[in-house]
Design an enzyme around this catalytic site. Sequence first.
Site, PDB file in Angstrom:
ATOM      1  N   CYS A 118       0.873  -1.183   0.000  1.00 31.63           N
ATOM      2  CA  CYS A 118       0.000   0.000   0.000  1.00 31.63           C
ATOM      3  C   CYS A 118       0.899   1.218   0.000  1.00 31.63           C
ATOM      4  CB  CYS A 118      -0.976  -0.027   1.160  1.00 31.63           C
ATOM      5  SG  CYS A 118      -0.208  -0.156   2.774  1.00 31.63           S
ATOM      6  N   ARG A 137      -2.251  -1.045   5.428  1.00 32.22           N
ATOM      7  CA  ARG A 137      -3.439  -1.567   4.756  1.00 32.22           C
ATOM      8  C   ARG A 137      -3.116  -2.904   4.104  1.00 32.22           C
ATOM      9  NH1 ARG A 137      -4.801   3.835   1.399  1.00 32.22           N
ATOM     10  NH2 ARG A 137      -2.558   4.027   1.550  1.00 32.22           N
TER      11      ARG A 137
END
Lengths: 269, 283
Positions: free
Chosen positions: B239, B244
Amino acid sequence: MSTRLDELVQELGQADRQERIELLIDLARELPPLPDRLAGSRDESHRVPECQSPVFLFVEPAESGRIRLYADAPAEAPTVRGFVALLVAGLDGATPAEVANLPDDILDRSGVREILGMQRISGLYGILRRLRALAAQLPQPESPAKMPADTPSADPPSAASSDPSTAAASTPDPEALIAALRTVTDPELHVNVIDLGLVYGIQTQGHEVHVEMTLTSPACPAGPQMIRDAVAALEKVEGVTKAHVKLVMNPPWSPDRMTDAARDELGIF
Amino acid sequence: MSEYAHPEVLVSTAWVADHLNDPKVRIVESDEDPALYFQGHIPGAVEIGWHAHLQDQVVRDYINVPAFEALCRKAGIANDTTVVFYGDRSNWWACYAFWAFKLFGHKDCRIMNGGYKLWKDQGRPLVRDIPQYPPTDYKAQPIDESTIRAFRDDVLAHVQARRPLIDVRSPKEFTGELLHMEDYPQEGSLRAGHIPGAKNIPWSLAVNEDGTFKSADQLRALYEQQAGLKPDDPIIAYCRIGERSSLAWFVLTYLLGYPNVRNYDGSWTEWGNLVRVPIERGA
Protein backbone atom coordinates in the site's frame (compact mmCIF):
# COMPACT_ATOMS: atom_id res chain seq x y z
CA MET A 1 0.14 34.11 16.08
CA SER A 2 -2.74 34.25 18.58
CA THR A 3 -1.50 34.29 22.18
CA ARG A 4 -4.07 31.74 23.29
CA LEU A 5 -2.96 29.30 20.58
CA ASP A 6 0.66 29.90 21.43
CA GLU A 7 0.02 29.08 25.11
CA LEU A 8 -1.80 25.85 24.25
CA VAL A 9 0.91 24.78 21.80
CA GLN A 10 3.58 25.41 24.42
CA GLU A 11 1.72 23.50 27.09
CA LEU A 12 1.41 20.48 24.80
CA GLY A 13 5.01 20.75 23.66
CA GLN A 14 6.33 20.66 27.22
CA ALA A 15 4.29 17.59 28.21
CA ASP A 16 5.57 14.02 27.91
CA ARG A 17 3.84 11.57 25.55
CA GLN A 18 1.28 10.37 28.07
CA GLU A 19 0.40 13.86 29.35
CA ARG A 20 0.24 15.19 25.81
CA ILE A 21 -2.21 12.46 24.82
CA GLU A 22 -4.31 13.21 27.92
CA LEU A 23 -4.32 16.93 27.04
CA LEU A 24 -5.44 16.14 23.49
CA ILE A 25 -8.21 13.91 24.82
CA ASP A 26 -9.36 16.73 27.13
CA LEU A 27 -9.29 19.21 24.26
CA ALA A 28 -11.18 16.75 22.05
CA ARG A 29 -13.86 16.34 24.71
CA GLU A 30 -14.30 20.11 24.99
CA LEU A 31 -14.66 20.81 21.26
CA PRO A 32 -17.97 22.71 21.02
CA PRO A 33 -20.56 21.05 18.77
CA LEU A 34 -21.28 22.71 15.43
CA PRO A 35 -24.13 25.22 15.52
CA ASP A 36 -27.34 23.63 14.19
CA ARG A 37 -27.25 25.75 11.03
CA LEU A 38 -23.85 24.23 10.09
CA ALA A 39 -24.46 20.67 11.22
CA GLY A 40 -26.10 19.86 7.87
CA SER A 41 -23.14 21.26 5.90
CA ARG A 42 -20.73 18.46 6.70
CA ASP A 43 -20.18 17.76 3.02
CA GLU A 44 -17.24 17.35 0.68
CA SER A 45 -16.85 21.09 0.12
CA HIS A 46 -16.22 21.66 3.83
CA ARG A 47 -14.12 18.56 4.38
CA VAL A 48 -10.34 18.51 4.56
CA PRO A 49 -9.46 16.13 1.73
CA GLU A 50 -6.00 15.15 2.99
CA CYS A 51 -7.40 13.93 6.28
CA GLN A 52 -8.42 10.28 6.36
CA SER A 53 -10.80 11.07 9.21
CA PRO A 54 -13.75 13.27 8.28
CA VAL A 55 -12.77 16.76 9.46
CA PHE A 56 -14.98 19.76 8.63
CA LEU A 57 -13.95 23.41 9.02
CA PHE A 58 -16.03 26.58 8.89
CA VAL A 59 -14.56 30.10 9.17
CA GLU A 60 -16.95 33.04 9.35
CA PRO A 61 -16.43 36.78 9.75
CA ALA A 62 -17.60 38.24 13.08
CA GLU A 63 -17.70 41.71 14.65
CA SER A 64 -14.70 44.04 14.70
CA GLY A 65 -12.80 42.14 12.06
CA ARG A 66 -12.52 38.89 14.03
CA ILE A 67 -13.36 35.41 12.86
CA ARG A 68 -15.51 32.63 14.26
CA LEU A 69 -14.07 29.17 13.77
CA TYR A 70 -16.27 26.06 13.93
CA ALA A 71 -15.09 22.53 13.37
CA ASP A 72 -16.08 18.91 13.64
CA ALA A 73 -13.95 15.76 13.81
CA PRO A 74 -14.82 12.21 14.87
CA ALA A 75 -14.54 11.10 18.50
CA GLU A 76 -12.92 7.87 17.23
CA ALA A 77 -9.89 9.88 16.12
CA PRO A 78 -9.08 11.72 19.35
CA THR A 79 -5.66 12.99 18.28
CA VAL A 80 -7.10 14.60 15.17
CA ARG A 81 -10.15 15.85 17.07
CA GLY A 82 -7.89 17.16 19.85
CA PHE A 83 -5.71 19.00 17.35
CA VAL A 84 -8.77 20.53 15.69
CA ALA A 85 -10.08 21.51 19.13
CA LEU A 86 -6.71 23.12 19.89
CA LEU A 87 -7.09 25.27 16.76
CA VAL A 88 -10.67 26.20 17.68
CA ALA A 89 -9.71 27.04 21.28
CA GLY A 90 -6.72 29.05 20.10
CA LEU A 91 -8.12 30.79 17.03
CA ASP A 92 -11.85 31.38 17.53
CA GLY A 93 -11.98 35.19 17.79
CA ALA A 94 -8.57 35.74 16.16
CA THR A 95 -8.07 38.06 13.19
CA PRO A 96 -8.20 36.68 9.66
CA ALA A 97 -4.52 37.59 9.27
CA GLU A 98 -3.55 35.54 12.33
CA VAL A 99 -5.30 32.52 10.85
CA ALA A 100 -4.07 33.13 7.30
CA ASN A 101 -0.49 33.22 8.59
CA LEU A 102 -0.76 30.19 10.84
CA PRO A 103 2.68 28.55 10.80
CA ASP A 104 3.20 24.85 10.05
CA ASP A 105 5.65 24.55 12.92
CA ILE A 106 2.85 24.27 15.50
CA LEU A 107 2.78 20.57 14.64
CA ASP A 108 6.38 20.27 15.79
CA ARG A 109 6.20 22.70 18.68
CA SER A 110 3.09 21.04 20.11
CA GLY A 111 4.73 17.61 19.86
CA VAL A 112 1.76 16.29 17.87
CA ARG A 113 4.09 15.21 15.07
CA GLU A 114 6.10 13.20 17.57
CA ILE A 115 3.12 11.18 18.77
CA LEU A 116 1.54 10.66 15.36
CA GLY A 117 4.68 9.83 13.43
CA MET A 118 5.96 11.15 10.14
CA GLN A 119 3.71 9.14 7.91
CA ARG A 120 0.42 10.11 9.47
CA ILE A 121 0.96 13.83 9.89
CA SER A 122 -0.05 14.88 6.38
CA GLY A 123 -3.75 15.15 7.19
CA LEU A 124 -2.99 17.70 9.89
CA TYR A 125 -1.00 19.82 7.44
CA GLY A 126 -4.10 19.62 5.26
CA ILE A 127 -6.16 21.07 8.14
CA LEU A 128 -3.71 23.97 8.56
CA ARG A 129 -3.71 24.67 4.83
CA ARG A 130 -7.49 24.62 4.57
CA LEU A 131 -7.80 26.92 7.57
CA ARG A 132 -5.34 29.43 6.11
CA ALA A 133 -7.12 29.37 2.76
CA LEU A 134 -10.53 29.93 4.39
CA ALA A 135 -9.18 32.85 6.41
CA ALA A 136 -7.49 34.36 3.37
CA GLN A 137 -10.90 34.53 1.64
CA LEU A 138 -12.28 36.84 4.32
CA PRO A 139 -11.97 40.61 4.09
CA GLN A 140 -8.69 41.54 5.75
CA PRO A 141 -9.21 44.49 8.10
CA GLU A 142 -5.63 45.74 7.86
CA SER A 143 -5.84 45.34 4.12
CA PRO A 144 -3.19 47.59 2.51
CA ALA A 145 -1.09 45.11 0.62
CA LYS A 146 2.60 45.27 1.32
CA MET A 147 3.82 43.56 -1.74
CA PRO A 148 4.81 46.45 -4.02
CA ALA A 149 7.28 47.72 -1.42
CA ASP A 150 9.65 44.81 -1.79
CA THR A 151 8.99 44.13 -5.44
CA PRO A 152 12.12 44.98 -7.35
CA SER A 153 11.33 47.47 -10.06
CA ALA A 154 13.70 48.76 -12.69
CA ASP A 155 11.53 51.70 -13.61
CA PRO A 156 10.18 54.22 -11.13
CA PRO A 157 6.41 54.63 -11.44
CA SER A 158 5.69 56.84 -14.41
CA ALA A 159 4.10 60.23 -14.04
CA ALA A 160 1.05 58.99 -15.88
CA SER A 161 0.35 56.20 -13.45
CA SER A 162 0.42 58.49 -10.44
CA ASP A 163 -1.82 61.06 -12.05
CA PRO A 164 -5.36 60.04 -11.18
CA SER A 165 -7.00 62.08 -13.96
CA THR A 166 -5.28 60.29 -16.82
CA ALA A 167 -4.92 56.93 -15.04
CA ALA A 168 -8.64 56.63 -14.42
CA ALA A 169 -9.41 56.65 -18.10
CA SER A 170 -7.07 53.90 -19.19
CA THR A 171 -6.08 51.78 -16.18
CA PRO A 172 -6.10 48.09 -17.00
CA ASP A 173 -9.33 46.15 -16.66
CA PRO A 174 -8.96 43.52 -13.91
CA GLU A 175 -10.81 40.97 -16.07
CA ALA A 176 -8.36 41.57 -18.88
CA LEU A 177 -5.44 40.91 -16.52
CA ILE A 178 -6.94 37.59 -15.47
CA ALA A 179 -7.61 36.71 -19.11
CA ALA A 180 -3.97 37.48 -19.92
CA LEU A 181 -2.77 35.22 -17.11
CA ARG A 182 -5.03 32.46 -18.43
CA THR A 183 -2.74 32.33 -21.47
CA VAL A 184 0.20 31.37 -19.23
CA THR A 185 0.30 27.62 -18.68
CA ASP A 186 2.34 25.33 -16.51
CA PRO A 187 4.29 23.38 -19.16
CA GLU A 188 4.16 20.19 -17.10
CA LEU A 189 0.47 20.25 -16.25
CA HIS A 190 -0.84 22.04 -19.36
CA VAL A 191 -3.24 24.04 -17.24
CA ASN A 192 -3.14 27.81 -16.98
CA VAL A 193 -1.86 29.50 -13.85
CA ILE A 194 -5.26 31.00 -12.96
CA ASP A 195 -7.13 27.69 -13.02
CA LEU A 196 -4.27 26.01 -11.20
CA GLY A 197 -4.70 28.53 -8.41
CA LEU A 198 -1.09 29.68 -8.64
CA VAL A 199 -1.95 33.40 -8.66
CA TYR A 200 -2.35 34.74 -5.15
CA GLY A 201 -2.96 38.39 -5.89
CA ILE A 202 -3.18 41.02 -8.59
CA GLN A 203 -2.85 44.70 -7.76
CA THR A 204 -2.76 47.64 -10.08
CA GLN A 205 -1.16 50.99 -9.34
CA GLY A 206 -2.07 53.21 -12.21
CA HIS A 207 -0.53 51.53 -15.23
CA GLU A 208 1.67 49.17 -13.30
CA VAL A 209 0.47 45.76 -12.28
CA HIS A 210 1.87 43.68 -9.44
CA VAL A 211 1.15 39.98 -9.35
CA GLU A 212 2.01 37.54 -6.61
CA MET A 213 2.17 33.96 -7.75
CA THR A 214 3.52 30.66 -6.58
CA LEU A 215 4.61 27.38 -8.18
CA THR A 216 3.25 23.90 -7.69
CA SER A 217 6.48 22.99 -5.96
CA PRO A 218 9.47 25.06 -4.85
CA ALA A 219 11.72 23.10 -7.20
CA CYS A 220 9.51 23.58 -10.28
CA PRO A 221 12.04 23.88 -13.13
CA ALA A 222 9.57 25.82 -15.28
CA GLY A 223 9.34 28.67 -12.76
CA PRO A 224 11.53 31.29 -14.48
CA GLN A 225 9.86 30.64 -17.85
CA MET A 226 6.37 30.94 -16.36
CA ILE A 227 7.29 34.25 -14.72
CA ARG A 228 8.67 35.62 -18.00
CA ASP A 229 5.51 34.44 -19.82
CA ALA A 230 3.30 36.09 -17.20
CA VAL A 231 5.16 39.42 -17.45
CA ALA A 232 4.95 39.32 -21.25
CA ALA A 233 1.23 38.47 -21.23
CA LEU A 234 0.38 41.19 -18.71
CA GLU A 235 2.34 43.84 -20.58
CA LYS A 236 0.23 43.19 -23.67
CA VAL A 237 -2.93 44.20 -21.80
CA GLU A 238 -4.28 47.61 -22.69
CA GLY A 239 -3.30 50.20 -20.09
CA VAL A 240 -0.35 48.24 -18.68
CA THR A 241 3.04 49.88 -18.97
CA LYS A 242 4.92 47.60 -16.61
CA ALA A 243 4.21 44.23 -15.02
CA HIS A 244 5.96 42.88 -11.93
CA VAL A 245 5.55 39.24 -11.05
CA LYS A 246 6.73 38.24 -7.63
CA LEU A 247 7.26 34.63 -6.70
CA VAL A 248 5.98 33.69 -3.24
CA MET A 249 6.15 30.31 -1.53
CA ASN A 250 3.94 31.00 1.44
CA PRO A 251 1.26 29.80 1.74
CA PRO A 252 2.46 26.79 -0.25
CA TRP A 253 0.31 25.75 -3.18
CA SER A 254 -1.82 22.66 -2.78
CA PRO A 255 -4.08 20.86 -5.23
CA ASP A 256 -7.22 22.06 -3.46
CA ARG A 257 -6.50 25.51 -4.85
CA MET A 258 -7.52 24.16 -8.22
CA THR A 259 -11.19 23.73 -7.33
CA ASP A 260 -13.89 26.18 -8.36
CA ALA A 261 -14.26 27.34 -4.79
CA ALA A 262 -10.55 28.05 -4.54
CA ARG A 263 -10.69 30.04 -7.76
CA ASP A 264 -13.08 32.46 -6.12
CA GLU A 265 -10.44 33.29 -3.53
CA LEU A 266 -8.10 34.63 -6.14
CA GLY A 267 -9.82 37.98 -6.44
CA ILE A 268 -8.21 41.30 -7.04
CA PHE A 269 -6.92 43.06 -3.96
CA MET B 1 -21.00 -21.17 2.31
CA SER B 2 -17.37 -22.09 2.81
CA GLU B 3 -15.45 -21.54 6.01
CA TYR B 4 -12.37 -19.44 6.48
CA ALA B 5 -9.20 -21.47 6.03
CA HIS B 6 -7.97 -20.78 9.57
CA PRO B 7 -11.09 -19.72 11.48
CA GLU B 8 -9.30 -20.01 14.84
CA VAL B 9 -7.30 -16.79 14.26
CA LEU B 10 -10.46 -14.73 14.23
CA VAL B 11 -12.30 -14.22 17.53
CA SER B 12 -15.60 -12.46 18.07
CA THR B 13 -16.27 -9.56 20.43
CA ALA B 14 -18.34 -12.00 22.53
CA TRP B 15 -15.35 -14.36 22.82
CA VAL B 16 -13.19 -11.46 23.99
CA ALA B 17 -15.86 -10.40 26.52
CA ASP B 18 -15.75 -13.96 27.92
CA HIS B 19 -11.94 -13.97 28.20
CA LEU B 20 -11.29 -10.58 29.81
CA ASN B 21 -9.91 -12.22 32.95
CA ASP B 22 -8.30 -15.22 31.31
CA PRO B 23 -4.61 -15.22 32.37
CA LYS B 24 -3.71 -17.08 29.17
CA VAL B 25 -5.12 -14.29 27.01
CA ARG B 26 -3.74 -10.80 26.50
CA ILE B 27 -5.87 -8.25 24.65
CA VAL B 28 -3.77 -5.73 22.67
CA GLU B 29 -5.08 -2.50 21.16
CA SER B 30 -3.19 -1.23 18.10
CA ASP B 31 -4.52 1.98 16.60
CA GLU B 32 -3.79 4.56 14.02
CA ASP B 33 -4.75 7.25 16.51
CA PRO B 34 -2.43 6.98 19.53
CA ALA B 35 -4.90 8.75 21.83
CA LEU B 36 -7.77 6.34 21.22
CA TYR B 37 -6.52 3.72 23.70
CA PHE B 38 -6.24 6.35 26.42
CA GLN B 39 -9.72 7.65 25.69
CA GLY B 40 -11.16 4.23 26.47
CA HIS B 41 -10.20 0.61 25.77
CA ILE B 42 -11.40 -2.94 26.41
CA PRO B 43 -10.92 -3.69 30.13
CA GLY B 44 -7.49 -5.19 30.69
CA ALA B 45 -6.19 -4.37 27.20
CA VAL B 46 -2.63 -3.09 26.76
CA GLU B 47 -1.56 -0.61 24.08
CA ILE B 48 1.00 -1.61 21.46
CA GLY B 49 1.27 1.18 18.91
CA TRP B 50 2.72 0.76 15.44
CA HIS B 51 4.65 4.00 15.67
CA ALA B 52 5.46 4.36 19.36
CA HIS B 53 6.25 0.72 20.12
CA LEU B 54 6.77 -1.47 17.06
CA GLN B 55 8.89 0.78 14.87
CA ASP B 56 12.47 1.77 15.38
CA GLN B 57 12.62 5.52 15.87
CA VAL B 58 15.79 5.99 13.83
CA VAL B 59 16.05 3.35 11.10
CA ARG B 60 12.94 2.63 9.02
CA ASP B 61 12.39 -0.87 10.34
CA TYR B 62 10.89 -2.81 13.19
CA ILE B 63 12.35 -2.76 16.64
CA ASN B 64 15.05 -5.36 17.27
CA VAL B 65 14.74 -8.61 19.19
CA PRO B 66 15.75 -7.26 22.64
CA ALA B 67 13.31 -4.34 22.27
CA PHE B 68 10.50 -6.69 21.20
CA GLU B 69 11.21 -8.99 24.14
CA ALA B 70 11.17 -6.03 26.53
CA LEU B 71 7.85 -4.88 25.05
CA CYS B 72 6.23 -8.30 25.55
CA ARG B 73 7.70 -8.81 29.02
CA LYS B 74 6.32 -5.48 30.17
CA ALA B 75 2.90 -6.18 28.63
CA GLY B 76 2.69 -9.48 30.50
CA ILE B 77 2.85 -11.51 27.30
CA ALA B 78 4.54 -14.92 27.64
CA ASN B 79 5.57 -17.19 24.78
CA ASP B 80 2.41 -19.25 25.19
CA THR B 81 0.00 -16.33 25.65
CA THR B 82 -2.93 -16.02 23.26
CA VAL B 83 -2.56 -12.46 21.97
CA VAL B 84 -5.74 -10.91 20.59
CA PHE B 85 -5.27 -7.74 18.53
CA TYR B 86 -7.94 -5.15 17.83
CA GLY B 87 -7.98 -1.50 16.85
CA ASP B 88 -9.43 1.37 14.87
CA ARG B 89 -9.86 1.60 11.08
CA SER B 90 -11.20 -1.92 10.62
CA ASN B 91 -8.14 -3.44 12.28
CA TRP B 92 -5.45 -2.07 9.92
CA TRP B 93 -2.96 -1.63 12.69
CA ALA B 94 -4.14 -4.70 14.53
CA CYS B 95 -3.23 -6.70 11.41
CA TYR B 96 0.06 -4.83 11.20
CA ALA B 97 0.87 -5.70 14.83
CA PHE B 98 -0.24 -9.30 14.20
CA TRP B 99 2.17 -9.43 11.24
CA ALA B 100 5.01 -7.93 13.30
CA PHE B 101 4.38 -10.47 16.10
CA LYS B 102 4.61 -13.24 13.49
CA LEU B 103 7.99 -11.87 12.33
CA PHE B 104 9.21 -12.33 15.90
CA GLY B 105 7.75 -15.83 15.95
CA HIS B 106 4.82 -15.41 18.35
CA LYS B 107 2.66 -18.51 17.90
CA ASP B 108 -0.86 -17.75 19.06
CA CYS B 109 -1.98 -14.46 17.49
CA ARG B 110 -5.62 -13.61 16.79
CA ILE B 111 -7.68 -10.71 15.52
CA MET B 112 -10.92 -9.56 17.14
CA ASN B 113 -13.33 -9.41 14.21
CA GLY B 114 -14.89 -5.94 13.88
CA GLY B 115 -12.20 -4.21 15.93
CA TYR B 116 -12.69 -1.19 18.16
CA LYS B 117 -15.73 0.05 16.27
CA LEU B 118 -17.82 -3.10 16.62
CA TRP B 119 -16.97 -3.45 20.32
CA LYS B 120 -18.05 0.17 20.90
CA ASP B 121 -21.14 -0.05 18.68
CA GLN B 122 -22.30 -3.10 20.63
CA GLY B 123 -22.22 -0.98 23.78
CA ARG B 124 -19.52 -3.09 25.40
CA PRO B 125 -17.45 -1.49 28.18
CA LEU B 126 -14.51 0.81 27.50
CA VAL B 127 -12.32 1.87 30.43
CA ARG B 128 -9.47 4.30 30.97
CA ASP B 129 -7.47 2.39 33.66
CA ILE B 130 -4.11 1.26 32.41
CA PRO B 131 -3.49 -2.30 33.57
CA GLN B 132 -0.20 -3.57 34.99
CA TYR B 133 0.80 -7.21 34.56
CA PRO B 134 3.59 -9.17 36.19
CA PRO B 135 6.57 -9.18 33.81
CA THR B 136 7.30 -12.37 31.88
CA ASP B 137 10.56 -13.85 30.59
CA TYR B 138 9.53 -13.62 26.93
CA LYS B 139 12.02 -14.98 24.40
CA ALA B 140 11.50 -14.02 20.76
CA GLN B 141 11.97 -16.76 18.17
CA PRO B 142 12.20 -14.77 14.93
CA ILE B 143 11.09 -16.63 11.83
CA ASP B 144 12.77 -16.44 8.43
CA GLU B 145 11.28 -13.05 7.62
CA SER B 146 11.55 -13.62 3.87
CA THR B 147 8.52 -15.90 4.14
CA ILE B 148 6.12 -13.06 5.00
CA ARG B 149 8.03 -9.85 4.29
CA ALA B 150 9.23 -8.52 0.93
CA PHE B 151 12.01 -6.00 0.42
CA ARG B 152 12.47 -3.81 -2.64
CA ASP B 153 14.82 -6.22 -4.43
CA ASP B 154 12.38 -9.05 -3.87
CA VAL B 155 9.65 -6.90 -5.39
CA LEU B 156 11.80 -6.03 -8.41
CA ALA B 157 12.54 -9.71 -9.04
CA HIS B 158 8.84 -10.47 -8.57
CA VAL B 159 7.88 -7.82 -11.19
CA GLN B 160 10.47 -9.14 -13.65
CA ALA B 161 9.13 -12.66 -13.20
CA ARG B 162 5.59 -11.28 -13.84
CA ARG B 163 4.26 -12.62 -10.58
CA PRO B 164 1.09 -11.24 -9.03
CA LEU B 165 1.01 -8.14 -6.87
CA ILE B 166 -1.93 -6.69 -5.00
CA ASP B 167 -2.08 -2.92 -4.54
CA VAL B 168 -4.62 -2.15 -1.80
CA ARG B 169 -4.53 1.66 -2.05
CA SER B 170 -7.43 3.76 -3.28
CA PRO B 171 -8.09 3.71 -7.03
CA LYS B 172 -6.77 7.26 -7.48
CA GLU B 173 -3.50 6.45 -5.77
CA PHE B 174 -3.24 3.37 -7.99
CA THR B 175 -3.77 5.20 -11.28
CA GLY B 176 -1.34 7.92 -10.30
CA GLU B 177 -3.99 10.64 -10.36
CA LEU B 178 -3.40 11.31 -6.71
CA LEU B 179 0.10 11.65 -5.39
CA HIS B 180 -0.01 12.07 -1.67
CA MET B 181 0.94 15.51 -0.54
CA GLU B 182 2.73 17.13 -3.47
CA ASP B 183 4.03 19.94 -1.33
CA TYR B 184 5.37 17.70 1.44
CA PRO B 185 7.50 15.27 -0.50
CA GLN B 186 9.14 13.98 2.66
CA GLU B 187 5.83 12.31 3.52
CA GLY B 188 4.95 11.03 0.14
CA SER B 189 6.60 9.93 -3.03
CA LEU B 190 8.26 11.67 -5.91
CA ARG B 191 6.43 9.52 -8.43
CA ALA B 192 2.79 8.45 -8.67
CA GLY B 193 1.33 5.26 -10.06
CA HIS B 194 1.72 1.59 -9.21
CA ILE B 195 4.14 -1.30 -9.45
CA PRO B 196 3.83 -2.85 -12.96
CA GLY B 197 1.48 -5.79 -13.08
CA ALA B 198 -0.23 -4.99 -9.76
CA LYS B 199 -3.98 -5.44 -9.45
CA ASN B 200 -5.85 -2.80 -7.49
CA ILE B 201 -8.08 -4.29 -4.79
CA PRO B 202 -8.67 -1.47 -2.30
CA TRP B 203 -8.48 -2.83 1.24
CA SER B 204 -11.97 -1.55 2.04
CA LEU B 205 -13.51 -4.15 -0.27
CA ALA B 206 -12.37 -6.87 2.14
CA VAL B 207 -14.37 -5.59 5.12
CA ASN B 208 -18.03 -4.95 5.90
CA GLU B 209 -19.54 -1.69 7.13
CA ASP B 210 -19.35 -2.88 10.73
CA GLY B 211 -15.60 -3.54 10.43
CA THR B 212 -15.85 -7.35 10.28
CA PHE B 213 -14.22 -9.27 7.45
CA LYS B 214 -16.28 -10.31 4.46
CA SER B 215 -17.21 -13.99 4.14
CA ALA B 216 -14.82 -16.51 2.64
CA ASP B 217 -16.97 -16.68 -0.52
CA GLN B 218 -17.01 -12.92 -0.93
CA LEU B 219 -13.26 -12.72 -0.37
CA ARG B 220 -12.63 -15.49 -2.85
CA ALA B 221 -14.76 -13.68 -5.45
CA LEU B 222 -12.77 -10.51 -4.81
CA TYR B 223 -9.27 -11.95 -5.01
CA GLU B 224 -9.77 -14.91 -7.34
CA GLN B 225 -12.39 -13.68 -9.80
CA GLN B 226 -11.76 -9.94 -9.72
CA ALA B 227 -7.97 -9.95 -9.27
CA GLY B 228 -7.32 -13.32 -10.88
CA LEU B 229 -5.15 -14.72 -8.08
CA LYS B 230 -4.63 -18.43 -7.64
CA PRO B 231 -4.25 -19.82 -4.13
CA ASP B 232 -0.76 -21.21 -4.79
CA ASP B 233 0.59 -18.04 -6.42
CA PRO B 234 3.48 -16.29 -4.76
CA ILE B 235 1.83 -12.95 -3.94
CA ILE B 236 3.13 -9.61 -2.68
CA ALA B 237 0.75 -7.05 -1.19
CA TYR B 238 1.60 -3.38 -0.74
CA CYS B 239 0.00 0.00 0.00
CA ARG B 240 1.62 3.29 1.02
CA ILE B 241 3.39 2.43 4.26
CA GLY B 242 2.48 -1.22 4.78
CA GLU B 243 -0.49 -1.11 7.13
CA ARG B 244 -3.44 -1.57 4.76
CA SER B 245 -1.48 -4.31 3.01
CA SER B 246 -1.01 -6.10 6.36
CA LEU B 247 -4.77 -6.46 6.37
CA ALA B 248 -4.70 -7.94 2.85
CA TRP B 249 -1.83 -10.21 3.91
CA PHE B 250 -3.90 -11.39 6.88
CA VAL B 251 -6.98 -12.01 4.74
CA LEU B 252 -5.09 -13.94 2.06
CA THR B 253 -2.95 -15.96 4.47
CA TYR B 254 -5.40 -16.82 7.24
CA LEU B 255 -8.92 -16.34 5.93
CA LEU B 256 -8.28 -17.79 2.46
CA GLY B 257 -5.30 -19.96 3.43
CA TYR B 258 -2.88 -18.92 0.67
CA PRO B 259 0.52 -20.34 1.65
CA ASN B 260 2.82 -17.84 -0.07
CA VAL B 261 1.89 -14.23 0.63
CA ARG B 262 4.32 -11.50 1.60
CA ASN B 263 3.77 -7.94 2.78
CA TYR B 264 5.97 -5.26 1.17
CA ASP B 265 6.09 -2.82 4.08
CA GLY B 266 8.34 -0.39 2.21
CA SER B 267 5.32 0.02 -0.08
CA TRP B 268 4.72 3.10 -2.20
CA THR B 269 6.67 5.45 0.06
CA GLU B 270 9.72 3.39 -0.90
CA TRP B 271 8.91 2.30 -4.49
CA GLY B 272 7.67 5.74 -5.55
CA ASN B 273 11.01 7.23 -4.50
CA LEU B 274 13.42 4.64 -5.91
CA VAL B 275 15.56 5.60 -8.89
CA ARG B 276 14.92 3.74 -12.14
CA VAL B 277 12.43 1.16 -10.92
CA PRO B 278 9.55 0.48 -13.34
CA ILE B 279 6.25 2.25 -12.65
CA GLU B 280 2.93 2.10 -14.44
CA ARG B 281 0.18 4.71 -14.52
CA GLY B 282 -3.47 4.45 -15.36
CA ALA B 283 -6.05 1.84 -14.48
